[in-house]
Design a protein around this motif. Sequence first.
Motif, PDB file in Angstrom:
ATOM      1  N   ARG A 188       0.922  -1.037   0.241  1.00 21.76           N
ATOM      2  CA  ARG A 188       0.050   0.175  -0.037  1.00 21.76           C
ATOM      3  C   ARG A 188       0.797   1.031  -0.338  1.00 21.76           C
ATOM      4  O   ARG A 188       1.838   1.472   0.691  1.00 21.76           O
ATOM      5  N   LEU A 189       0.348   2.288  -0.698  1.00 20.91           N
ATOM      6  CA  LEU A 189       1.382   3.757  -0.694  1.00 20.91           C
ATOM      7  C   LEU A 189       0.910   4.518  -0.122  1.00 20.91           C
ATOM      8  O   LEU A 189      -0.620   4.622   0.215  1.00 20.91           O
ATOM      9  N   HIS A 190       1.745   5.407   0.784  1.00 21.39           N
ATOM     10  CA  HIS A 190       1.419   6.687   1.614  1.00 21.39           C
ATOM     11  C   HIS A 190       1.903   7.998   1.407  1.00 21.39           C
ATOM     12  O   HIS A 190       3.080   7.142   1.142  1.00 21.39           O
ATOM     13  N   PRO A 191       1.445   8.748   0.878  1.00 23.18           N
ATOM     14  CA  PRO A 191       1.657   9.899   0.911  1.00 23.18           C
ATOM     15  C   PRO A 191       2.501  10.188   2.263  1.00 23.18           C
ATOM     16  O   PRO A 191       2.422  10.575   3.408  1.00 23.18           O
ATOM     17  N   VAL A 192       4.230  10.788   1.566  1.00 26.88           N
ATOM     18  CA  VAL A 192       4.888  11.228   2.594  1.00 26.88           C
ATOM     19  C   VAL A 192       5.534  12.024   2.238  1.00 26.88           C
ATOM     20  O   VAL A 192       5.872  13.173   1.304  1.00 26.88           O
ATOM     21  N   ARG A 193       5.836  13.714   2.942  1.00 29.40           N
ATOM     22  CA  ARG A 193       6.398  14.345   3.499  1.00 29.40           C
ATOM     23  C   ARG A 193       7.819  15.125   4.061  1.00 29.40           C
ATOM     24  O   ARG A 193       7.696  14.095   5.337  1.00 29.40           O
ATOM     25  N   PRO A 194       8.741  16.076   4.388  1.00 31.24           N
ATOM     26  CA  PRO A 194       9.287  16.161   5.089  1.00 31.24           C
ATOM     27  C   PRO A 194       9.104  16.821   6.071  1.00 31.24           C
ATOM     28  O   PRO A 194       7.366  16.805   6.628  1.00 31.24           O
ATOM     29  N   GLY A 195       9.450  16.746   7.349  1.00 33.82           N
ATOM     30  CA  GLY A 195       8.978  16.215   8.990  1.00 33.82           C
ATOM     31  C   GLY A 195       7.793  14.713   9.442  1.00 33.82           C
ATOM     32  O   GLY A 195       7.916  14.677  10.095  1.00 33.82           O
TER      33      GLY A 195
END
Length: 116
Positions: free
Chosen positions: A71-78
């Motif tokens: 399953r793909l989960h969006p991620v970003r800095p922090g």
Amino acid sequence: MEEKPLELVDLGSVPGVPCPCGTSRRACLGAGACSLHLVEISTDSRTHYHQRLTEVYYFLSGEGQMEIDGRLHPVRPGMAVMIRPGTRHRAVPGRTGMRILNFVAPGFDPHDELFD
């Protein structure tokens, strides 16, 4: 062997080595309790898992996705994600690339990096 009271590391000066995620600068490997890795995620990162190791990915730069058991989960800095033993995983960078800090407990063991 006497344990050192601290290990002071400049991750930028540690040579990078290939890993399933891209390139890793590994530090604190002799500590036993944990290790620290500065990782440049490549576009061809490979899904893998560990039988004993728990990892925490802390996202420093670049947006993308974290694939966890398909399953793909969006991620970003922090953001951070804890990955327990037996969990298939990989980071998938967006067009700007991705850089993470990876905390591994107990310390990294190259024999516990497994592929299906």
